[in-house]
Write a protein that holds these residues in place. Structure first.
Motif, short mmCIF file in Angstrom:
data_model
loop_
_atom_site.label_atom_id
_atom_site.label_comp_id
_atom_site.label_asym_id
_atom_site.label_seq_id
_atom_site.Cartn_x
_atom_site.Cartn_y
_atom_site.Cartn_z
N GLY A 34 -17.69 -7.90 3.02
CA GLY A 34 -17.59 -6.45 2.92
C GLY A 34 -17.61 -5.96 1.50
O GLY A 34 -17.48 -6.74 0.55
N GLY A 35 -17.78 -4.66 1.37
CA GLY A 35 -17.94 -4.01 0.08
C GLY A 35 -16.64 -3.92 -0.72
O GLY A 35 -15.56 -3.71 -0.17
N LEU A 36 -16.80 -4.07 -2.02
CA LEU A 36 -15.70 -3.95 -2.97
C LEU A 36 -15.29 -2.49 -3.09
O LEU A 36 -16.14 -1.62 -3.29
CB LEU A 36 -16.15 -4.49 -4.33
N GLN A 87 -9.13 -10.25 6.87
CA GLN A 87 -8.07 -9.83 7.78
C GLN A 87 -8.52 -8.66 8.65
O GLN A 87 -8.26 -8.64 9.85
CB GLN A 87 -6.80 -9.48 7.03
N GLU A 88 -9.24 -7.68 8.05
CA GLU A 88 -9.72 -6.53 8.82
C GLU A 88 -10.71 -6.95 9.91
O GLU A 88 -10.67 -6.42 11.02
CB GLU A 88 -10.42 -5.52 7.90
N GLU A 107 -9.20 -9.76 -3.85
CA GLU A 107 -8.51 -8.84 -2.93
C GLU A 107 -9.46 -8.33 -1.86
O GLU A 107 -9.09 -8.20 -0.69
CB GLU A 107 -7.91 -7.67 -3.71
N CYS A 108 -10.71 -8.06 -2.24
CA CYS A 108 -11.72 -7.59 -1.29
C CYS A 108 -11.95 -8.65 -0.21
O CYS A 108 -11.97 -8.32 0.98
CB CYS A 108 -13.01 -7.27 -2.03
N GLY A 109 -12.14 -9.91 -0.61
CA GLY A 109 -12.38 -10.97 0.36
C GLY A 109 -11.21 -11.14 1.31
O GLY A 109 -11.40 -11.30 2.53
N SER A 120 -20.08 -6.91 -3.29
CA SER A 120 -19.35 -7.26 -2.08
C SER A 120 -18.78 -8.66 -2.23
O SER A 120 -19.19 -9.42 -3.09
CB SER A 120 -20.27 -7.20 -0.86
N ALA A 121 -17.84 -8.96 -1.35
CA ALA A 121 -17.25 -10.30 -1.29
C ALA A 121 -17.49 -10.85 0.11
O ALA A 121 -17.47 -10.12 1.10
CB ALA A 121 -15.75 -10.25 -1.56
N SER A 122 -17.74 -12.15 0.17
CA SER A 122 -17.75 -12.86 1.45
C SER A 122 -16.85 -14.07 1.28
O SER A 122 -16.61 -14.52 0.15
CB SER A 122 -19.17 -13.26 1.86
N VAL A 123 -16.32 -14.57 2.40
CA VAL A 123 -15.43 -15.72 2.32
C VAL A 123 -15.84 -16.79 3.31
O VAL A 123 -16.09 -16.52 4.48
CB VAL A 123 -13.95 -15.33 2.54
#
Length: 163
Positions: A53-55, A70-71, A63-65, A25-28
């Motif tokens: 969220g999950g990759l 945004q979502e 791109e995942c982050g 997953s990525a977090s920002v």
């Protein structure tokens, strides 16, 4: 995960169930020009967090982050660096669906530094509240220790963390 899935985060819990999966997953850690941190409140457990969220297949961790931020918050970001890679077995997430344990996950999270470049704060199915928070006020928010660990490291200005 379905919106009817209950999420239970365990931290340094000797009675936590054994993981059945690991998922990247990525977090920002998004900071605005005033240094405030973008935070959202999860509707499934009421805790405050940074966008995470999950990759998905076919996307990079960056791109995942960007997508997750945004979502979840309505904010468009630019990734500016690496906070760290967080994989500690101290953090286990239990997903309960229909009254039964569906999955027990040990996260593999890549936390990224980012800055806002557009969009507007908005609540979503994944965020019952969204706001910019001064780092000095983070103690007033209920944040899971695993997420607080990422935030604190990101705010420390130290080299990227690796578990």
């Amino acid at each position: 995960m379905s919106k009817r899935t209950k999420r239970v985060d365990h931290w340094q819990d000797p009675d936590a169930p054994e993981p059945t999966s690991r998922k990247p997953s990525a977090s920002v850690l998004v900071r605005d020009g005033a240094g405030r941190v973008l935070m959202l409140q999860r509707p499934d457990n009421g805790l405050w967090t940074i966008p995470t969220g999950g990759l998905k297949k076919g996307e990079t961790i960056t791109e995942c982050g960007i997508r997750e931020c945004q979502e979840e918050t309505g904010i468009v970001i630019e990734v500016t660096g690496l906070v760290g890679v967080f994989t500690t077995p101290d953090h286990v997430i239990e997903y309960i669906k229909g009254g039964r344990v569906d999955e027990v996950r040990q996260p593999v999270n890549v936390c990224l530094h980012a800055r806002p470049i557009g969009g507007e704060l908005t609540t979503t199915d994944e965020a019952s509240a969204v706001r910019w928070v001064d780092p000095d006020e983070l103690g007033e928010y209920e944040i899971h220790p695993a997420l607080r660990r990422r935030i604190d490291h990101g705010l420390s200005g130290e080299a990227p963390h690796v578990d």
